[in-house]
Design a protein around this motif. Structure first.
Motif, PDB file in Angstrom:
ATOM      1  N   PRO A   1       0.817  -1.107  -0.038  1.00 49.35           N
ATOM      2  CA  PRO A   1       0.081  -0.023  -0.042  1.00 49.35           C
ATOM      3  C   PRO A   1       0.874   1.311  -0.059  1.00 49.35           C
ATOM      4  CG  PRO A   1      -0.639  -1.495   1.711  1.00 49.35           C
ATOM      5  CD  PRO A   1       0.541  -2.015   1.205  1.00 49.35           C
ATOM      6  N   ARG A   2       2.111   1.291   0.277  1.00 50.06           N
ATOM      7  CA  ARG A   2       3.165   2.279   0.548  1.00 50.06           C
ATOM      8  C   ARG A   2       3.804   2.448  -0.967  1.00 50.06           C
ATOM      9  NH1 ARG A   2       5.276   3.240   6.646  1.00 50.06           N
ATOM     10  NH2 ARG A   2       3.131   2.570   7.406  1.00 50.06           N
ATOM     11  N   ARG A   3       3.503   1.636  -1.838  1.00 48.36           N
ATOM     12  CA  ARG A   3       4.026   1.752  -3.025  1.00 48.36           C
ATOM     13  C   ARG A   3       4.203   3.264  -3.949  1.00 48.36           C
ATOM     14  NH1 ARG A   3       6.286  -2.005  -7.027  1.00 48.36           N
ATOM     15  NH2 ARG A   3       7.396  -0.459  -8.554  1.00 48.36           N
ATOM     16  N   GLY A   4       2.874   3.883  -3.604  1.00 48.82           N
ATOM     17  CA  GLY A   4       2.729   5.152  -4.071  1.00 48.82           C
ATOM     18  C   GLY A   4       3.864   6.102  -3.726  1.00 48.82           C
ATOM     19  N   HIS A   5       4.064   6.061  -2.251  1.00 50.59           N
ATOM     20  CA  HIS A   5       5.197   6.970  -1.776  1.00 50.59           C
ATOM     21  C   HIS A   5       6.304   6.536  -2.056  1.00 50.59           C
ATOM     22  CE1 HIS A   5       2.282   8.616   1.201  1.00 50.59           C
ATOM     23  NE2 HIS A   5       1.906   7.533   1.529  1.00 50.59           N
ATOM     24  N   PHE A   6       6.647   5.215  -2.668  1.00 50.77           N
ATOM     25  CA  PHE A   6       8.026   4.843  -3.299  1.00 50.77           C
ATOM     26  C   PHE A   6       8.077   5.571  -4.463  1.00 50.77           C
ATOM     27  CE2 PHE A   6       9.983   2.015  -6.138  1.00 50.77           C
ATOM     28  CZ  PHE A   6      11.333   1.925  -5.563  1.00 50.77           C
TER      29      PHE A   6
ATOM     30  N   PHE B   1      18.389  -3.261   8.670  1.00 54.11           N
ATOM     31  CA  PHE B   1      17.785  -1.797   8.350  1.00 54.11           C
ATOM     32  C   PHE B   1      18.888  -1.173   7.272  1.00 54.11           C
ATOM     33  CE2 PHE B   1      16.089  -1.133  12.898  1.00 54.11           C
ATOM     34  CZ  PHE B   1      15.022  -1.818  12.332  1.00 54.11           C
ATOM     35  N   ASN B   2      19.568  -2.083   6.576  1.00 52.78           N
ATOM     36  CA  ASN B   2      20.214  -1.714   5.489  1.00 52.78           C
ATOM     37  C   ASN B   2      19.785  -2.034   4.256  1.00 52.78           C
ATOM     38  OD1 ASN B   2      22.241  -1.341   7.573  1.00 52.78           O
ATOM     39  ND2 ASN B   2      23.737  -1.048   6.345  1.00 52.78           N
ATOM     40  N   ARG B   3      20.068  -1.172   3.016  1.00 51.04           N
ATOM     41  CA  ARG B   3      19.525  -1.549   2.003  1.00 51.04           C
ATOM     42  C   ARG B   3      19.861  -2.919   1.375  1.00 51.04           C
ATOM     43  NH1 ARG B   3      16.207  -1.899  -0.207  1.00 51.04           N
ATOM     44  NH2 ARG B   3      16.818  -1.790  -2.504  1.00 51.04           N
TER      45      ARG B   3
ATOM     46  N   CYS C   1       7.272   5.570   2.410  1.00 48.07           N
ATOM     47  CA  CYS C   1       7.730   4.268   2.251  1.00 48.07           C
ATOM     48  C   CYS C   1       9.035   4.023   3.071  1.00 48.07           C
ATOM     49  CB  CYS C   1       8.355   4.332   0.524  1.00 48.07           C
ATOM     50  SG  CYS C   1       9.176   2.827   0.193  1.00 48.07           S
ATOM     51  N   LEU C   2       9.126   2.687   3.419  1.00 52.28           N
ATOM     52  CA  LEU C   2      10.392   2.572   4.286  1.00 52.28           C
ATOM     53  C   LEU C   2      11.466   1.887   3.509  1.00 52.28           C
ATOM     54  CD1 LEU C   2       7.780   0.552   6.834  1.00 52.28           C
ATOM     55  CD2 LEU C   2       9.239   2.582   7.289  1.00 52.28           C
ATOM     56  N   TYR C   3      11.655   2.094   2.251  1.00 53.44           N
ATOM     57  CA  TYR C   3      12.723   1.526   1.415  1.00 53.44           C
ATOM     58  C   TYR C   3      14.071   2.138   2.004  1.00 53.44           C
ATOM     59  CZ  TYR C   3      14.742   0.842  -3.212  1.00 53.44           C
ATOM     60  OH  TYR C   3      15.749   0.494  -4.074  1.00 53.44           O
ATOM     61  N   ALA C   4      14.156   3.283   2.424  1.00 55.76           N
ATOM     62  CA  ALA C   4      15.461   3.900   2.793  1.00 55.76           C
ATOM     63  C   ALA C   4      15.830   3.144   4.120  1.00 55.76           C
ATOM     64  CB  ALA C   4      15.195   5.460   2.976  1.00 55.76           C
TER      65      ALA C   4
ATOM     66  N   GLU D   1       8.857   9.198  -1.736  1.00 58.08           N
ATOM     67  CA  GLU D   1       8.558   9.898  -0.294  1.00 58.08           C
ATOM     68  C   GLU D   1       9.041   8.513   0.755  1.00 58.08           C
ATOM     69  OE1 GLU D   1       4.592  12.457  -1.514  1.00 58.08           O
ATOM     70  OE2 GLU D   1       4.437  10.353  -1.088  1.00 58.08           O
ATOM     71  N   PHE D   2       9.982   9.245   1.405  1.00 66.35           N
ATOM     72  CA  PHE D   2      10.848   8.072   2.197  1.00 66.35           C
ATOM     73  C   PHE D   2      10.760   8.294   3.705  1.00 66.35           C
ATOM     74  CE2 PHE D   2      12.234   7.458  -2.084  1.00 66.35           C
ATOM     75  CZ  PHE D   2      12.099   6.148  -2.330  1.00 66.35           C
TER      76      PHE D   2
END
Lengths: 439, 231, 644
Positions: A264-269, A345-347, A288-291, A273-274
């Protein structure tokens, strides 16, 4: 020190000395107890079955199932108890005959083992095995013993006559966290274990000797999502066939798409928006929690759709980056989800080079830095040798040609090739110096 | 003034254009790649991914075009000469390159003082350039392994399975990018450290005078100051 | 069992008069004490089928020999109990953890922020507690304290896990030692409704359930009742008394509530799921606070679930406990141990003082009331604060290499070398001194406090809270003891039933607190206190987290160098409870409790099983190791039990 007194008091006498009473009971049920004796007339049919067989009838409308716990945290059983529909009671009373499950069975010890044995004998080829937890091969299998047997022996035995094996949770698929470096207890998954045993000639699938191992359905995730497990059981029992599986024997319906693709947070990605720090304004906005190292983009599971705990939420919705607990690879060792995804927590994961643990970025920056330094140093060398203004003068003759006049590349004599005397002199000097340098 | 003359025949216009495309693609791919690897600032992910994907395809197409053109277009396989041959020859071993690998390494390490004689591309240079198409193919392949819609397609899925998952593919993709970065640094350095003439030719198609080399005799035969007269 | 209806509380007036069941039923209406079933020494060894008719006049020989429960069911992990039985009583006992996984080794060299995620995989029943203890250890290492709102959120998710664990344990795991769902088939529906009314517990669709059970029975497959012990004869029971003593109607009520409890534990886990993303293995409790953002939408989801649970515990779980317990007063008669109790405390209050937690930490002993006297216990007669330096582990009876330091403190010198031990490995010197291979029999280490064995768990927490004067707990314990007709007899809780019942008092307390905590969270959000995370500046140091899992005192220790874990140590509740003998050959609490437990049927030692279950052991957690360091020597053996 120690125990000085171990009185062998009769426990009933002890009870009396302690003044235990049944008063409380009598207060509340006195009125109805008179009628209790009446129900004895309706002796249930099960009683007859029990006398010969601890599992009752071996075959009936319920599919016989053995749930084996190996090196597990019981989380998959716990998770199974959180299923939404059908509820777990319906499953064990009306869908399957769960003849052996350490965490749920009424029986224990000898009689529970007997239930397993009878199921294996009397429902050979009919029973489904659900396996939770990793198989431990450490100390020749002594890292895990159940009922005085090594788990490796139990698995070999139980698998031989199983209709299908469901590996519930990442541990049963490839060893899970227990297989993470340094894998202290020798953890492995069921499928790799059986394949190795087959290759070594220590295992035969009795139900169908033409295939190597029983049909295996891998249902990774830590713990196994109860909706997945029940869906798999329903597939096998109601539809009468195995669900469609991918090359890792995972049901494609559940493990065919990346979490990221259904998030659902894909839009923020996509909007860039991180959340860059926990507790930040961005976190509050549900960015988005990608970062923060979310492993959704490389983990295949339908968590965002099927969700957890009777579908109330799932990791990312609660604000946690995915840690990739559904990553499990039954085809090769060393790709358990912990090794594959730490630091969470690292990419990207850490690289291990000998004893050194570092991030790929650190390694790359290191090599890049060394290259940059080398180039800068080389640049100073170029400057010092005067090559930066058009380069050094050309050699008048290839060194090869000079040493092998008969096989020379240049067809014209070197001396003639150099038109200007100045150049010829320079070339001679250079040659001498080079030769001197060589010695 | 010891370098060879830079003639347009060495780098025909189509290759100047493909070089420009390569440059832009690779630089933008690296930038957007870094951003996708970790979003250092906000608001760019969609654009970054779009660019990364689009320019990724362009880079592959450009690479293919460049290779195909090299079979048809003629260029000078040696510097300091206007004599042309099929361009592909520039990337294949030539007589001018023979036995010169050691000489080049020694030259780079300042062991050898004089510039080695050779073809348009020295031996290490030629090896590096010849590796680039393979590198582009590999990086594109791993890129498609990572791109969700293609990651499930046979060979890409198989590669992911082989290496142990998308995380590992991502690291491989990332490492190849660093090979590109180091290549670009080295390439730009070597192409400019001895003077900007080669860069002017490559980017501006500007000729520059210098020594003249004979592809027949494999020797320097004179000098051309571009005043219209050949020696 | 099914055939017999053992439920009748027989003769209550006379001490030893023995009557067949039917007559016993007639006697009801009188009141008073005697422990009916347990009041005689006459019994039938290994007699699954009850003898009906007149009571046997002869006193039969009591069984002796070896009784083994392996695997122990309805617990977390792999546990084996070996008992030497003499004349119908357990004379010696060995509790063995059968699995080695090596959590601490996996944690080493990873980042501190990875530890809560990985370490909670030690246990799928109490992952939240591990996540919290691990996070606390990291926070101590960083030198930070979490924001107050994060504290409340952690309390709520921890509480949800306690409710989940206790409900599941009581109804779905332990209850099958006392309740026979198959017997429920014979229940009369009208009587069941009346009984539920009398017991003050909730009604259910009993008729439908009975039909479901009948359909199940008609099919004939026993499913999870395979290999059940429902026919087990009871010790001291005349006339082949069955160990399952509930009337069919109460069995039906309990079975209905067994199913309802499945719903309720899932409801409780929904709270964990909302805050933690999923349960088991929550995702949001990390060093520094929580990543859960308490939005309004989530607050109401939490509040009304908490309220529903609290109401259910009050209206169903507690009445059920009080209804079932009187049928098993004999279970107050065994399972006692040295009565030393530890709790590190759980549910932080705003001041983060372990001694003032909602369930406070402390060390307390009522050893003077116990049959097992342990020197040195008396200093804990009044409750003391826990001191980390006094925690030690010893491995003289575990599968680890012989150690130069017998008692290792986990933070000071917690290093252990795993070694699967067998006869061949007993040195000549050891053999001369009479050491047998069986001297090392478990992967579990022996945890000691001040070199004494201590029991951890719900009972320990309650007794510490009782002694620290937490009003609700004092009221709860006093109330239950009064209801059972033994007011003020706290020492009776040192028994299998006491341990079992204590958990339910705690459940009530936590359920009520949960509603309060959600209210506290709502107030905090209203007041604008939305900070839920604190970033650490420094990430080098060491620290321990002392907390409680539902099963008892939980300890995590980590030392960090630049955020990388250098050393990790875990001591979990069952390390205390299922601990083997220590260097002085003193049993751990569970082994102590098993001594003298009556065994009637060597294959189905039901009282021993009830006693084991009363500890709610969590064996997978208990078995863990630390760095093998150098000189790693892994050896193998064919059968460690071979000699026995």
């Amino acid at each position: 020190m120690a125990r000085i007194e171990t009185q062998a008091v009769e426990f009933d006498a002890l009870l009396k000395t302690r003044g235990v009473t049944r008063r409380r009971f009598l207060e509340f049920c006195g009125a109805v107890t008179v009628s209790l004796g009446l129900s004895e007339a309706l002796a249930p049919k099960v009683a007859e079955a029990i006398e010969e067989n601890v599992i009752g009838k071996a075959k009936g409308k319920l599919a016989p199932v053995l749930w084996l716990e190996l090196a597990s945290c019981t989380g998959c059983t716990e998770s199974f108890a959180q299923v939404e529909t059908p509820d777990v009671a319906t499953v064990v009373l009306e869908l399957i005959s769960l003849n052996y499950a350490e965490t749920l069975s009424a029986g224990a010890g000898y009689s529970l083992e007997l239930a397993k044995k009878q199921t294996m004998e009397e429902a050979a080829g009919e029973y489904i095995v659900i396996i939770e937890g990793a198989l431990m091969e450490g100390w020749e299998g002594n890292a895990l013993r159940i009922a005085n047997e090594k788990a490796v022996d139990i698995i070999r035995e139980v698998s031989a006559n199983a209709k299908a094996i469901v590996c519930a949770g990442s541990c049963a698929v490839d060893g899970g966290w227990q297989a993470a470096v340094p894998n202290p207890g020798g953890a492995t998954g069921i499928e790799p274990f059986l394949k190795r045993e087959k290759a070594a000639g220590r295992f035969t699938y009795e139900v169908d000797p033409t295939v190597d191992i029983p049909p295996i359905i891998n249902v990774p995730t830590c713990p196994s999502n109860p909706e997945h497990l029940v869906a798999v059981l329903v597939d096998v029992l109601l539809v009468g066939k195995l669900p469609e599986l991918d090359s890792h024997n995972k049901p494609t319906l559940m493990f065919g798409e990346y979490i990221h693709d259904n998030c659902p947070r894909r839009g923020h990605f996509e909007n860039g928006e991180f959340v860059r720090q926990f507790g930040s304004e961005e976190e509050r906005k549900g960015y988005c929690l990608y970062a923060l190292g979310c492993k959704g983009p490389q983990t295949k599971n339908n968590c965002p759709i099927v969700r957890w705990n009777r579908r109330v939420s799932w990791c990312v919705e609660a604000g946690a980056p995915c840690i990739g607990c559904a990553s499990a690879d039954p085809t090769k060792a060393g790709f358990n989800w912990v090794d594959l995804n730490t630091p969470f927590f690292n990419r990207v994961k850490n690289l291990k080079i000998g004893d050194i643990i570092l991030q790929p970025a650190t390694l790359a920056a290191g090599i890049g830095g060394i290259a940059a330094i080398a180039l800068i140093a080389h640049g100073f060398g170029m400057k010092a040798t005067g090559r930066t203004k058009g380069g050094a003068d050309f050699e008048s003759e290839r060194k090869w040609d000079a040493k092998h006049p008969d096989k020379a590349i240049a067809t014209a004599p070197a001396a003639q090739a150099a038109k200007s005397t100045q150049e010829a002199e320079a070339a001679e000097e250079a040659d001498e110096q080079t030769e001197g340098g060589d010695q | 003034m010891a370098h060879l003359a830079h003639y347009r025949q060495a780098h025909p216009l189509p290759f100047v254009i493909t070089h420009w495309i390569n440059l832009i693609c690779i630089l933008v791919l690296i930038f957007t790649g870094f951003y996708i690897h970790f979003p250092y600032f906000s608001g760019f992910m969609g654009v970054a991914r779009g660019l990364h994907l689009g320019l990724g395809y362009l880079l592959v197409i450009n690479c293919a075009v460049r290779i195909i053109l090299s079979l048809f277009i003629k260029s000078a396989p040696t510097a300091g000469s206007r004599e042309v041959d099929r361009d592909i020859k520039s990337f294949l071993p030539q007589k001018d390159n023979r036995h010169q690998f050691g000489a080049w390494i020694k030259y780079y390490l300042f062991i050898k003082k004089e510039h080695p004689l050779g073809a348009k591309y020295g031996v290490p240079q030629k090896l590096a350039y010849a590796a680039i198409p393979f590198l582009i193919l590999l990086v594109a392949f791993t890129g498609l392994c990572l791109y969700a819609p293609t990651s499930v397609v046979g060979p890409f899925a198989a590669f992911n399975g082989l290496v142990g998952g998308v995380m590992v593919t991502r690291i491989i993709h990332y490492c190849i990018m660093w090979v590109f970065i180091i290549f670009i640094a080295l390439h730009a350095y070597l192409a400019t450290i001895e003077g900007l003439a080669p860069a002017k030719m490559m980017f501006g198609w500007k000729e520059h005078g210098g020594l003249v080399y004979s592809p027949e005799t494999h020797t320097i035969i004179g000098e051309d100051d571009l005043d219209g007269k050949d020696h | 069992m099914a055939k017999e209806n053992p439920a009748t509380p027989e003769d209550t007036q006379s001490d030893s008069a023995v009557k067949p069941d039917g007559e016993g039923a007639a006697a009801v209406g009188d009141s008073d004490a005697a422990s009916g079933a347990a009041a005689t020494s006459a019994e039938l060894p290994e007699a699954p089928e009850p003898v009906s008719g007149e009571a046997p006049a002869v006193v039969l020989k009591r069984p002796s020999g070896v009784s083994i429960i392996d695997p122990v069911n309805r617990i977390e992990g792999h546990l084996r109990i070996d008992m030497e039985v003499e004349n119908g009583k357990v004379a010696n006992v060995w509790a063995s953890g059968g699995l080695f996984r090596g959590m601490e080794l996996v944690l080493e060299k990873r980042k501190s922020t990875d530890a809560p995620y990985i370490s909670q995989r030690i246990c799928g029943v109490c992952p939240v507690s591990h996540a919290h203890a691990s996070s606390m250890a990291a926070e101590k290492s960083y030198g930070i304290e979490i924001p107050s709102t994060a504290r409340i959120i952690r309390n709520i998710v921890e509480g949800a896990q306690f409710l989940h664990s206790h409900i599941l344990w009581f109804y779905n795991l332990a209850a099958l030692d006392y309740v026979n769902p198959l017997n429920a088939l014979t229940a009369d529906i009208a009587d069941t409704v009346a009984l539920a009314n009398a017991a003050g517990t909730t009604q259910a669709d009993f008729a439908n359930l009975k039909n479901r059970l009948q359909a199940f029975a008609d099919n004939g497959q026993l499913s999870l009742f395979s290999g059940h012990w429902f026919n087990t004869a009871d010790v001291g029971a005349e006339g082949g008394k069955n160990a399952y003593q509930l009337p069919a109607e109460l069995d039906l009520i309990a079975t209905a509530h067994y199913l309802e409890a499945l719903e309720m534990q899932a409801l409780s886990s929904e709270i964990s799921g909302i805050i933690g993303g999923k349960m088991p293995h929550i995702m949001t409790s990390i060093p520094g606070g929580t990543t859960f953002v308490p939005t309004e939408e989530k607050l109401d989801d939490l509040l009304f679930r908490a309220q529903k649970l609290a109401a259910w515990v009050t209206n169903t779980m507690i009445p059920d406990t009080l209804a079932i317990a009187p049928f098993y007063m004999d279970v107050f008669g065994y399972g006692d141990n040295a009565a030393n109790y530890i709790a590190w405390g759980v549910f932080d209050e705003p001041g983060f003082d372990p001694d003032k937690r909602y369930l406070p930490g402390g060390v307390w002993s009522m050893n003077e009331t116990s049959r097992y006297k342990l020197d040195g216990s008396s200093k804990y007669k009044t409750v003391q604060s826990a001191n980390e330096a006094l925690i030690t582990e010893t491995t003289v009876h575990s599968f680890y290499e012989a150690d130069d330091i017998t008692h290792r403190n986990p933070s000071r010198d917690g290093i252990t070398r795993p070694l699967y031990y067998n006869e061949a490995m007993v040195t000549d010197e050891e053999r001369r001194s009479g050491k047998k291979p069986f001297d090392r029999y478990t992967w579990d280490k022996a945890a000691r406090y001040d070199k004494l064995p201590f029991e951890a768990g719900g009972l320990s927490r309650l007794l510490v809270a009782y002694n620290r004067g937490i009003p609700e707990i004092v009221k709860g314990i006093d109330g239950v003891l009064t209801a059972l007709g033994v007011p003020g007899r706290v020492e009776l809780l040192n028994s299998t039933m006491g341990r079992t019942g204590a958990r339910n008092i705690e459940t009530q307390y936590v359920a009520n607190k949960m509603v309060e905590w959600v209210g506290e969270l709502i107030e905090a959000i209203k007041g604008g206190d939305t900070t839920t995370f604190k970033e650490a500046e420094n990430r080098t140091g060491e620290g321990f987290g002392m907390w409680e899992a539902p099963r008892g005192a939980l300890y995590h220790y980590m030392s960090l160098k630049d955020d990388i874990i250098d050393r990790y140590q875990i001591i979990i509740p069952s390390t205390w409870n299922i601990s083997p003998r220590d260097d002085s050959d003193v049993h751990g609490p569970m082994e102590q409790s098993l001594l003298d437990v009556p065994v009637e049927d060597m294959e189905q030692p039901i009282h021993a099983l009830r006693t084991v279950h009363s500890f709610d052991p969590c064996v997978a957690c208990a078995v863990h190791i630390t760095e093998p360091a150098t000189g790693k020597k892994f050896s193998t053996v064919t059968n460690p039990w071979g000699v026995k």
